[in-house]
Design a protein around this motif. Structure first.
Motif, PDB file in Angstrom:
ATOM      1  N   THR A   1      12.158   2.661  10.620  1.00 49.09           N
ATOM      2  CA  THR A   1      12.823   3.227  11.798  1.00 49.09           C
ATOM      3  C   THR A   1      13.549   4.510  11.411  1.00 49.09           C
ATOM      4  OG1 THR A   1      13.076   1.049  12.792  1.00 49.09           O
ATOM      5  CG2 THR A   1      14.538   2.788  13.605  1.00 49.09           C
ATOM      6  N   PHE A   2      14.238   4.490  10.282  1.00 50.42           N
ATOM      7  CA  PHE A   2      14.933   5.673   9.787  1.00 50.42           C
ATOM      8  C   PHE A   2      13.948   6.820   9.544  1.00 50.42           C
ATOM      9  CE2 PHE A   2      16.868   8.025   6.165  1.00 50.42           C
ATOM     10  CZ  PHE A   2      17.963   8.556   6.854  1.00 50.42           C
ATOM     11  N   LEU A   3      12.788   6.519   8.961  1.00 52.07           N
ATOM     12  CA  LEU A   3      11.782   7.554   8.719  1.00 52.07           C
ATOM     13  C   LEU A   3      11.243   8.139  10.026  1.00 52.07           C
ATOM     14  CD1 LEU A   3       9.772   6.000   5.741  1.00 52.07           C
ATOM     15  CD2 LEU A   3      11.459   7.854   5.664  1.00 52.07           C
ATOM     16  N   VAL A   4      11.050   7.306  11.025  1.00 51.71           N
ATOM     17  CA  VAL A   4      10.576   7.796  12.321  1.00 51.71           C
ATOM     18  C   VAL A   4      11.642   8.680  12.967  1.00 51.71           C
ATOM     19  CG1 VAL A   4       9.921   7.099  14.663  1.00 51.71           C
ATOM     20  CG2 VAL A   4       8.927   5.930  12.693  1.00 51.71           C
ATOM     21  N   VAL A   5      12.912   8.310  12.836  1.00 50.46           N
ATOM     22  CA  VAL A   5      13.992   9.138  13.372  1.00 50.46           C
ATOM     23  C   VAL A   5      14.004  10.492  12.667  1.00 50.46           C
ATOM     24  CG1 VAL A   5      16.516   9.366  13.522  1.00 50.46           C
ATOM     25  CG2 VAL A   5      15.409   7.223  14.188  1.00 50.46           C
ATOM     26  N   ILE A   6      13.854  10.506  11.340  1.00 43.87           N
ATOM     27  CA  ILE A   6      13.792  11.769  10.591  1.00 43.87           C
ATOM     28  C   ILE A   6      12.617  12.606  11.089  1.00 43.87           C
ATOM     29  CG2 ILE A   6      13.307  12.793   8.329  1.00 43.87           C
ATOM     30  CD1 ILE A   6      14.903  10.501   7.100  1.00 43.87           C
ATOM     31  N   TRP A   7      11.467  11.976  11.264  1.00 46.20           N
ATOM     32  CA  TRP A   7      10.288  12.685  11.770  1.00 46.20           C
ATOM     33  C   TRP A   7      10.589  13.307  13.135  1.00 46.20           C
ATOM     34  CZ3 TRP A   7       7.776  10.924  16.233  1.00 46.20           C
ATOM     35  CH2 TRP A   7       6.632  11.651  16.587  1.00 46.20           C
ATOM     36  N   TYR A   8      11.201  12.533  14.019  1.00 41.61           N
ATOM     37  CA  TYR A   8      11.483  13.006  15.373  1.00 41.61           C
ATOM     38  C   TYR A   8      12.490  14.160  15.364  1.00 41.61           C
ATOM     39  CZ  TYR A   8      12.737  13.021  20.281  1.00 41.61           C
ATOM     40  OH  TYR A   8      12.975  13.405  21.575  1.00 41.61           O
ATOM     41  N   VAL A   9      13.551  14.014  14.596  1.00 40.30           N
ATOM     42  CA  VAL A   9      14.601  15.032  14.546  1.00 40.30           C
ATOM     43  C   VAL A   9      14.090  16.323  13.910  1.00 40.30           C
ATOM     44  CG1 VAL A   9      16.848  15.586  13.485  1.00 40.30           C
ATOM     45  CG2 VAL A   9      16.491  13.375  14.581  1.00 40.30           C
ATOM     46  N   SER A  10      13.133  16.205  12.998  1.00 45.47           N
ATOM     47  CA  SER A  10      12.647  17.391  12.295  1.00 45.47           C
ATOM     48  C   SER A  10      11.547  18.135  13.047  1.00 45.47           C
ATOM     49  CB  SER A  10      12.147  16.998  10.906  1.00 45.47           C
ATOM     50  OG  SER A  10      10.987  16.207  11.011  1.00 45.47           O
ATOM     51  N   GLY A  11      11.258  17.743  14.263  1.00 48.27           N
ATOM     52  CA  GLY A  11      10.313  18.517  15.055  1.00 48.27           C
ATOM     53  C   GLY A  11       9.120  17.741  15.565  1.00 48.27           C
ATOM     54  N   ALA A  12       8.960  16.512  15.159  1.00 46.44           N
ATOM     55  CA  ALA A  12       7.903  15.628  15.675  1.00 46.44           C
ATOM     56  C   ALA A  12       6.512  16.256  15.605  1.00 46.44           C
ATOM     57  CB  ALA A  12       8.220  15.180  17.093  1.00 46.44           C
ATOM     58  N   GLY A  13       6.185  16.844  14.464  1.00 46.12           N
ATOM     59  CA  GLY A  13       4.835  17.363  14.258  1.00 46.12           C
ATOM     60  C   GLY A  13       3.895  16.220  13.898  1.00 46.12           C
ATOM     61  N   PHE A  14       3.135  16.431  12.842  1.00 46.71           N
ATOM     62  CA  PHE A  14       2.233  15.392  12.368  1.00 46.71           C
ATOM     63  C   PHE A  14       3.025  14.117  12.060  1.00 46.71           C
ATOM     64  CE2 PHE A  14       0.259  13.209   8.737  1.00 46.71           C
ATOM     65  CZ  PHE A  14      -0.926  12.829   9.333  1.00 46.71           C
ATOM     66  N   PHE A  15       2.555  12.988  12.509  1.00 51.34           N
ATOM     67  CA  PHE A  15       3.281  11.720  12.336  1.00 51.34           C
ATOM     68  C   PHE A  15       3.097  11.182  10.917  1.00 51.34           C
ATOM     69  CE2 PHE A  15       3.919   7.090  13.005  1.00 51.34           C
ATOM     70  CZ  PHE A  15       5.246   7.155  13.423  1.00 51.34           C
ATOM     71  N   TRP A  16       3.801  11.804   9.971  1.00 45.85           N
ATOM     72  CA  TRP A  16       3.690  11.407   8.564  1.00 45.85           C
ATOM     73  C   TRP A  16       4.272  10.034   8.247  1.00 45.85           C
ATOM     74  CZ3 TRP A  16       8.443  10.525   6.598  1.00 45.85           C
ATOM     75  CH2 TRP A  16       9.519  11.207   7.172  1.00 45.85           C
ATOM     76  N   PRO A  17       5.197   9.464   9.049  1.00 43.99           N
ATOM     77  CA  PRO A  17       5.691   8.119   8.727  1.00 43.99           C
ATOM     78  C   PRO A  17       4.600   7.039   8.751  1.00 43.99           C
ATOM     79  CG  PRO A  17       7.231   9.186  10.206  1.00 43.99           C
ATOM     80  CD  PRO A  17       6.004  10.059  10.130  1.00 43.99           C
ATOM     81  N   VAL A  18       3.444   7.380   9.305  1.00 50.21           N
ATOM     82  CA  VAL A  18       2.369   6.396   9.338  1.00 50.21           C
ATOM     83  C   VAL A  18       1.973   5.949   7.931  1.00 50.21           C
ATOM     84  CG1 VAL A  18       0.426   8.029   9.347  1.00 50.21           C
ATOM     85  CG2 VAL A  18       0.173   5.804  10.432  1.00 50.21           C
TER      86      VAL A  18
END
Length: 100
Positions: free
Chosen positions: A45-62
Motif C-alpha cells: 500500500t505504501f509503495l502504491v501511495v509513493i507511485w501515485y504521489v510521484s506522478g502515477a506513470g508506469f505502475f512499477w509497484p506491480v
C-alpha cells in the motif's frame, strides 16, 4: 510369510503433550502468516501511495506486489495445506514397498 501379507502396525494415540506441541506449532505458523500478510498489505500500500504521489506513470509497484505475492501464496499453502493422514502415509509406504 509371503510377499502379499501386509504387516499392520498400530500406533498409539498421541499423548496430550504431543497434541499440545502440535497445536502450539500450528498456532505459531498461523500467527507468522498473519504477520506476513499484514506486512505485505502495508508495504505494498505504501509503495502504491509513493507511485501515485510521484506522478502515477508506469505502475512499477506491480513488480514487488507480484514477486512478494508468490511468496505469500507458498507461505499460505504451507500453513493451510492439510498434513498427511496416517492412511495416506501407509498407502504410500505400501506403494514404495511394492516397487522393491
Amino acid at each position: 510369510m509371503d510377499d502379499k501379507t501386509l504387516l499392520v502396525r498400530t500406533t498409539p494415540p498421541p499423548t496430550d503433550e504431543e497434541l499440545r506441541e502440535q497445536a502450539v506449532t500450528e498456532l505459531r505458523k498461523r500467527r507468522e502468516l498473519a504477520g506476513h500478510l499484514t506486512a505485505y498489505v502495508l508495504v505494498n500500500t505504501f509503495l502504491v501511495v509513493i507511485w501515485y504521489v510521484s506522478g502515477a506513470g508506469f505502475f512499477w509497484p506491480v513488480f514487488p506486489i507480484f514477486g512478494w505475492g508468490i511468496g505469500i501464496v507458498f507461505h499460505t499453502w504451507d500453513v493451510l495445506w492439510p498434513q498427511p493422514t496416517e492412511a495416506s502415509i501407509r498407502t504410500t509406504m505400501d506403494r514404495i514397498s511394492r516397487r522393491r
